[in-house]
Enzyme design. Structure first.
Site, short mmCIF file in Angstrom:
data_model
loop_
_atom_site.label_atom_id
_atom_site.label_comp_id
_atom_site.label_asym_id
_atom_site.label_seq_id
_atom_site.Cartn_x
_atom_site.Cartn_y
_atom_site.Cartn_z
CE1 TYR A 27 -4.43 -2.18 4.90
CE2 TYR A 27 -3.29 -0.12 4.43
CZ TYR A 27 -3.98 -1.24 3.99
OH TYR A 27 -4.21 -1.42 2.64
CB SER A 76 -0.85 0.00 1.28
OG SER A 76 -1.53 1.23 1.43
#
Ligand code: NAD
Length: 269
Positions: free
Chosen positions: A152, A139
């Site tokens: 995350y 990401s």
């Protein structure tokens, strides 16, 4: 890996979102597909669509389950031939609280899921010696921390580091490694993460999470489409590129982080 036609790709989290976008792009390029996902109805829908484009098999798999992963890999290769493209894409993103339960859940899927894919398929690729390519989905949050939550960010930074290191090790063996670092992509990742995420403690927490889901999903809806990301991944595999960015959203943050890192170096003698 210039000509992908006739090769077999294994895509985790491939029944929806970015994974499905990658599947569509690969299918159009003549790649045979094994789609693995935890959500059965989406697998049925993905198969009925993709079967019009290529040979496709679907498997219900939780990427955290190493034993199941090995049998799905055996089944895939028996039906579709050797897997030479692996996309470790399954992932979750949601509001979390700092508990072991949440750490285990998020790192279990976003990081261990990637590791399990590599441990399952890489020895087979190496043994066969026919080259290959691994795409790990990280990401933009794996390049600069902030905004996506500690867990995350931790999971995605790890996937970026793993991919950079793996690429160096596999270069002489003709196996390429790419790391996909998307900005916002139009998917329902936060809503979909509810399937497996630890339960809310009470009605108030549940309400807060629902509001966050709604807000993040609306933000992602303004992002690029999964199909566009799929095409970018296809090109990156063909050209053996390390980093795959899907937009320039992270540009100023990457510059600021790089500057901060360089500024923190001690003066040269
Ligand atoms: N959407 C974005 O804006 C965005 C941005 C950056 C990175 N990503 C990353 O992209 C990847 C794909 O996310 P997406 O946005 O397409 O979300 P998505 O929810 O549309 O797709 C993820 C898929 O993974 C599956 N999955 C979840 N847990 C699983 C498990 N334990 N085992 C097997 N399958 C599982 C889900 O069922 C789903 O089909 C994730 O790794 C995510 O972190 C997404």
């Amino acid at each position: 890996m210039e000509d992908l036609k006739g090769r077999t790709a294994f895509i985790t989290g491939g029944a929806r979102g970015i994974g499905l976008g990658i599947g569509r792009a690969f299918a159009r390029a003549g790649v045979k597909l094994a789609i693995a996902d935890i959500e059965p109805d989406s697998l049925v829908a993905a198969k009925s669509e993709l079967v019009n484009l290529t040979v496709v098999e679907t498997f219900k798999l939780d990427v955290r389950d190493r034993e199941a992963y090995a049998s799905v890999a055996d089944e895939t290769e028996a039906r579709l031939g050797p897997v030479s493209i692996l996309c470790n894409n399954a992932g979750v993103g949601a509001a979390t609280r700092l508990t072991y339960e949440f750490w285990d859940w998020m790192l279990g899927i976003n990081l261990n899921g990637v590791i399990n894919g590599i441990q399952t398929f890489l020895p087979r690729m190496l043994e066969r010696g026919g080259g290959g390519h691994i795409v790990n989905t990280a990401s933009g949050a794996g390049l600069v921390a902030g905004g996506s939550g500690v867990m995350y960010d931790t999971s995605k930074f790890a996937v970026v580091g793993l991919s950079e290191a793996l690429r160096l090790e596999l270069e002489p063996r003709r196996i390429g490694v790419s790391v996909l670092c998307p900005g916002p992509v139009r998917t329902n990742i936060v809503g979909n993460s509810r399937i497996t995420q630890p339960a809310a403690r009470n009605a108030e927490e549940s309400k807060t999470w629902e509001a966050i889901t709604e807000q993040v999903t609306a933000q992602l809806a303004r992002g690029v489409t999964p199909d566009k990301v799929g095409e970018m991944v296809l090109t990156a595999v063909k050209e053996n590129r390390l980093y795959i960015h899907t937009d320039r959203v992270m540009e100023k943050y990457i510059k600021a982080r790089t500057k901060a890192l360089l500024d923190a170096l001690p003066p040269s003698n």
